[in-house]
Design a protein around this motif. Structure first.
Motif, PDB file in Angstrom:
ATOM      1  N   MET A   1      -7.393   3.108  -4.214  1.00 21.03           N
ATOM      2  CA  MET A   1      -8.818   3.079  -3.845  1.00 21.03           C
ATOM      3  C   MET A   1      -9.667   3.358  -5.082  1.00 21.03           C
ATOM      4  O   MET A   1      -9.426   4.310  -5.809  1.00 21.03           O
ATOM      5  N   ASN A   2     -10.649   2.495  -5.316  1.00 17.50           N
ATOM      6  CA  ASN A   2     -11.530   2.674  -6.453  1.00 17.50           C
ATOM      7  C   ASN A   2     -12.556   3.764  -6.151  1.00 17.50           C
ATOM      8  O   ASN A   2     -13.299   3.682  -5.189  1.00 17.50           O
ATOM      9  N   THR A   3     -12.583   4.812  -6.981  1.00 15.87           N
ATOM     10  CA  THR A   3     -13.543   5.895  -6.770  1.00 15.87           C
ATOM     11  C   THR A   3     -14.724   5.812  -7.729  1.00 15.87           C
ATOM     12  O   THR A   3     -15.663   6.588  -7.602  1.00 15.87           O
ATOM     13  N   ASP A   4     -14.668   4.885  -8.705  1.00  9.86           N
ATOM     14  CA  ASP A   4     -15.779   4.694  -9.634  1.00  9.86           C
ATOM     15  C   ASP A   4     -16.666   3.585  -9.087  1.00  9.86           C
ATOM     16  O   ASP A   4     -16.401   2.390  -9.281  1.00  9.86           O
ATOM     17  N   VAL A   5     -17.739   3.964  -8.400  1.00 11.22           N
ATOM     18  CA  VAL A   5     -18.574   2.964  -7.736  1.00 11.22           C
ATOM     19  C   VAL A   5     -19.390   2.146  -8.724  1.00 11.22           C
ATOM     20  O   VAL A   5     -19.973   1.125  -8.343  1.00 11.22           O
ATOM     21  N   THR A   6     -19.427   2.559  -9.978  1.00  8.97           N
ATOM     22  CA  THR A   6     -20.178   1.788 -10.965  1.00  8.97           C
ATOM     23  C   THR A   6     -19.380   0.579 -11.445  1.00  8.97           C
ATOM     24  O   THR A   6     -19.912  -0.266 -12.166  1.00  8.97           O
ATOM     25  N   GLN A   7     -18.106   0.516 -11.069  1.00  6.07           N
ATOM     26  CA  GLN A   7     -17.263  -0.629 -11.396  1.00  6.07           C
ATOM     27  C   GLN A   7     -16.916  -1.368 -10.108  1.00  6.07           C
ATOM     28  O   GLN A   7     -16.351  -0.791  -9.179  1.00  6.07           O
ATOM     29  N   ASN A   8     -17.260  -2.631 -10.041  1.00  6.52           N
ATOM     30  CA  ASN A   8     -17.021  -3.453  -8.860  1.00  6.52           C
ATOM     31  C   ASN A   8     -15.631  -4.084  -8.961  1.00  6.52           C
ATOM     32  O   ASN A   8     -15.361  -4.865  -9.875  1.00  6.52           O
ATOM     33  N   LEU A   9     -14.740  -3.735  -8.031  1.00  5.25           N
ATOM     34  CA  LEU A   9     -13.420  -4.350  -7.995  1.00  5.25           C
ATOM     35  C   LEU A   9     -13.504  -5.682  -7.264  1.00  5.25           C
ATOM     36  O   LEU A   9     -14.078  -5.778  -6.180  1.00  5.25           O
ATOM     37  N   VAL A  10     -12.903  -6.688  -7.853  1.00  6.83           N
ATOM     38  CA  VAL A  10     -12.902  -8.022  -7.278  1.00  6.83           C
ATOM     39  C   VAL A  10     -11.454  -8.495  -7.176  1.00  6.83           C
ATOM     40  O   VAL A  10     -10.696  -8.400  -8.146  1.00  6.83           O
ATOM     41  N   ALA A  11     -11.066  -8.988  -6.009  1.00  2.00           N
ATOM     42  CA  ALA A  11      -9.697  -9.441  -5.780  1.00  2.00           C
ATOM     43  C   ALA A  11      -9.698 -10.919  -5.424  1.00  2.00           C
ATOM     44  O   ALA A  11     -10.475 -11.366  -4.562  1.00  2.00           O
ATOM     45  N   PHE A  12      -8.808 -11.682  -6.071  1.00  2.40           N
ATOM     46  CA  PHE A  12      -8.679 -13.122  -5.830  1.00  2.40           C
ATOM     47  C   PHE A  12      -7.315 -13.392  -5.201  1.00  2.40           C
ATOM     48  O   PHE A  12      -6.276 -13.085  -5.796  1.00  2.40           O
ATOM     49  N   GLN A  13      -7.323 -13.936  -3.984  1.00  4.80           N
ATOM     50  CA  GLN A  13      -6.089 -14.339  -3.330  1.00  4.80           C
ATOM     51  C   GLN A  13      -5.884 -15.829  -3.601  1.00  4.80           C
ATOM     52  O   GLN A  13      -6.826 -16.617  -3.463  1.00  4.80           O
ATOM     53  N   ALA A  14      -4.644 -16.189  -3.989  1.00  4.15           N
ATOM     54  CA  ALA A  14      -4.401 -17.587  -4.347  1.00  4.15           C
ATOM     55  C   ALA A  14      -3.057 -18.052  -3.821  1.00  4.15           C
ATOM     56  O   ALA A  14      -2.144 -17.248  -3.590  1.00  4.15           O
ATOM     57  N   HIS A  15      -2.927 -19.338  -3.631  1.00  2.00           N
ATOM     58  CA  HIS A  15      -1.657 -19.925  -3.228  1.00  2.00           C
ATOM     59  C   HIS A  15      -0.592 -19.584  -4.279  1.00  2.00           C
ATOM     60  O   HIS A  15      -0.852 -19.605  -5.482  1.00  2.00           O
ATOM     61  N   GLY A  16       0.603 -19.273  -3.833  1.00  2.00           N
ATOM     62  CA  GLY A  16       1.696 -18.988  -4.756  1.00  2.00           C
ATOM     63  C   GLY A  16       1.762 -17.550  -5.224  1.00  2.00           C
ATOM     64  O   GLY A  16       2.671 -17.187  -5.974  1.00  2.00           O
ATOM     65  N   LEU A  17       0.806 -16.698  -4.803  1.00  2.00           N
ATOM     66  CA  LEU A  17       0.801 -15.294  -5.196  1.00  2.00           C
ATOM     67  C   LEU A  17       1.050 -14.416  -3.975  1.00  2.00           C
ATOM     68  O   LEU A  17       0.408 -14.588  -2.934  1.00  2.00           O
ATOM     69  N   ASP A  18       1.981 -13.479  -4.102  1.00  2.00           N
ATOM     70  CA  ASP A  18       2.253 -12.557  -2.997  1.00  2.00           C
ATOM     71  C   ASP A  18       1.124 -11.552  -2.816  1.00  2.00           C
ATOM     72  O   ASP A  18       0.799 -11.151  -1.693  1.00  2.00           O
ATOM     73  N   ASP A  19       0.540 -11.108  -3.926  1.00  2.00           N
ATOM     74  CA  ASP A  19      -0.539 -10.116  -3.887  1.00  2.00           C
ATOM     75  C   ASP A  19      -1.774 -10.649  -4.590  1.00  2.00           C
ATOM     76  O   ASP A  19      -1.678 -11.479  -5.512  1.00  2.00           O
ATOM     77  N   PRO A  20      -2.951 -10.171  -4.180  1.00  2.00           N
ATOM     78  CA  PRO A  20      -4.179 -10.606  -4.855  1.00  2.00           C
ATOM     79  C   PRO A  20      -4.184 -10.163  -6.316  1.00  2.00           C
ATOM     80  O   PRO A  20      -3.566  -9.161  -6.688  1.00  2.00           O
ATOM     81  N   VAL A  22      -6.430  -8.604  -9.206  1.00  2.00           N
ATOM     82  CA  VAL A  22      -7.600  -7.727  -9.182  1.00  2.00           C
ATOM     83  C   VAL A  22      -8.175  -7.565 -10.584  1.00  2.00           C
ATOM     84  O   VAL A  22      -7.432  -7.407 -11.560  1.00  2.00           O
ATOM     85  N   ALA A  23      -9.484  -7.611 -10.674  1.00  2.00           N
ATOM     86  CA  ALA A  23     -10.191  -7.359 -11.933  1.00  2.00           C
ATOM     87  C   ALA A  23     -11.457  -6.587 -11.586  1.00  2.00           C
ATOM     88  O   ALA A  23     -11.790  -6.378 -10.416  1.00  2.00           O
ATOM     89  N   SER A  24     -12.180  -6.139 -12.613  1.00  4.25           N
ATOM     90  CA  SER A  24     -13.400  -5.376 -12.360  1.00  4.25           C
ATOM     91  C   SER A  24     -14.470  -5.736 -13.372  1.00  4.25           C
ATOM     92  O   SER A  24     -14.194  -6.288 -14.438  1.00  4.25           O
ATOM     93  N   ALA A  25     -15.703  -5.393 -12.997  1.00  5.21           N
ATOM     94  CA  ALA A  25     -16.853  -5.617 -13.863  1.00  5.21           C
ATOM     95  C   ALA A  25     -17.942  -4.648 -13.437  1.00  5.21           C
ATOM     96  O   ALA A  25     -17.888  -4.097 -12.331  1.00  5.21           O
ATOM     97  N   PRO A  26     -18.930  -4.403 -14.295  1.00  4.53           N
ATOM     98  CA  PRO A  26     -20.005  -3.486 -13.909  1.00  4.53           C
ATOM     99  C   PRO A  26     -20.671  -3.912 -12.596  1.00  4.53           C
ATOM    100  O   PRO A  26     -21.041  -5.071 -12.430  1.00  4.53           O
ATOM    101  N   THR A  27     -20.815  -2.964 -11.689  1.00  4.87           N
ATOM    102  CA  THR A  27     -21.337  -3.264 -10.356  1.00  4.87           C
ATOM    103  C   THR A  27     -22.734  -3.872 -10.403  1.00  4.87           C
ATOM    104  O   THR A  27     -23.059  -4.780  -9.643  1.00  4.87           O
ATOM    105  N   VAL A  28     -23.576  -3.361 -11.286  1.00  4.39           N
ATOM    106  CA  VAL A  28     -24.973  -3.808 -11.306  1.00  4.39           C
ATOM    107  C   VAL A  28     -25.144  -5.169 -11.973  1.00  4.39           C
ATOM    108  O   VAL A  28     -26.222  -5.768 -11.884  1.00  4.39           O
ATOM    109  N   ALA A  29     -24.097  -5.673 -12.625  1.00  2.00           N
ATOM    110  CA  ALA A  29     -24.221  -6.949 -13.329  1.00  2.00           C
ATOM    111  C   ALA A  29     -24.430  -8.098 -12.346  1.00  2.00           C
ATOM    112  O   ALA A  29     -23.739  -8.193 -11.333  1.00  2.00           O
TER     113      ALA A  29
END
Length: 287
Positions: A1-20, A22-29
């Motif tokens: 669980m992300n506890t740093d709310v200033t960083q927005n976690l983004v998850a991409f689910q794709a064909h051929g991948l068992d798990d998403p 995940v990457a992050s970027a500044p939330t306000v961007a």
């Protein structure tokens, strides 16, 4: 669980991948999702056409919504927290932190709670199912207990209304469940000296003093101390000391309990005598 709310976690689910992925970027961007996708592309061989779903902790900006629609047409998109206006980030972050802390807190568990008849809250006992330990002086009720998001103790007492809504099960059954919960994490530390043996009970969490209400408490303590008559000190709800009633600890226990600086809640600090014939209140600090 992300506890740093200033960083927005983004998850991409794709064909051929068992798990998403995940990457992050500044939330306000305004281009947080675009930045996250650039990280994914730099680290993994994921093609835009393979992406089936995009999850973002924070609602995307209008710019990022356009990017997602163009880059991943047909992909499902979800998010958890609403994106505030330009001046609303401080409040939005505070609310997100509160929600995340609440989600991370352990679920409340049913525990026994000691009630003194002299407590300022004792009038509430009229609406709480309870069992007398020392008739007219000390009782045990039940409550769902757990930490709050602020790190304090949350206690939701089982009321008569709640008890009836649960089908009015035998109180002994609920007490057995609460007692089993209490025993988890219960620690007993022994001290031996010129005054004799002393046992100190604490828990990893709270309400170690409620061990006094366990069916086998007196038997277990008598066996451990080799004494039939025991003096039990409750300086607060979260700890308990017990020694032989005729040991050199009895006077010390009285002094410690009567001098306790614990702020009275349900329990008033007290000293109890356990004998084969039952339990008796020996002393009680002023509420």
């Amino acid at each position: 669980m992300n506890t740093d709310v200033t960083q927005n976690l983004v998850a991409f689910q794709a064909h051929g991948l068992d798990d998403p992925v995940v990457a992050s970027a500044p939330t306000v961007a305004d281009d947080a999702l675009r930045q996250a996708w650039a990280q994914v592309r730099a680290e993994r061989q994921v093609q835009p056409a393979d992406v089936t779903a995009v999850y973002s902790e924070w609602e995307p900006s209008a710019e990022d919504l356009g990017f997602v629609a163009l880059m991943f047409p047909g992909a499902r998109h979800t998010y958890s927290f609403d994106r505030p206006g330009p001046d609303g980030w401080a409040a939005a972050f505070a609310e997100a932190e509160r929600v995340l802390a609440e989600q991370a807190a352990p679920a409340p568990v049913l525990l026994p709670v000691l009630w003194s008849a002299s407590s300022p809250r004792a009038e509430l006992l009229g609406s709480i199912p309870h069992h007398p330990l020392v008739p007219g002086r000390l009782s045990v009720g039940l409550a769902h207990v757990g930490p709050t998001p602020r790190g304090t103790l949350g206690m939701n007492h089982l009321t008569t209304h709640g008890y009836q809504e649960a089908g009015s099960p035998p109180f002994a059954e609920l007490m057995a469940e609460a007692g089993a919960n209490l025993k988890r994490g219960l620690r007993v530390t022994g001290h031996r000296g010129e005054r004799g043996d002393l046992l100190h009970l604490t828990r990893e969490d709270w309400l170690a003093g409620s061990a006094l209400a366990l069916d086998d408490f007196g038997e277990q303590m008598a066996r451990n101390l080799g004494e039939e008559r025991l003096v039990v000190g409750l300086p607060c709800p979260d700890e308990l000391v017990v020694a032989g009633a005729d040991s050199g600890w009895a006077e010390v226990i009285h002094e410690q309990v009567l001098g306790s600086e614990y702020d009275t809640t349900e329990l008033v600090p007290c000293v109890v005598l356990l004998e084969p014939g039952g339990m008796r209140l020996l002393a009680e600090r002023r509420a």
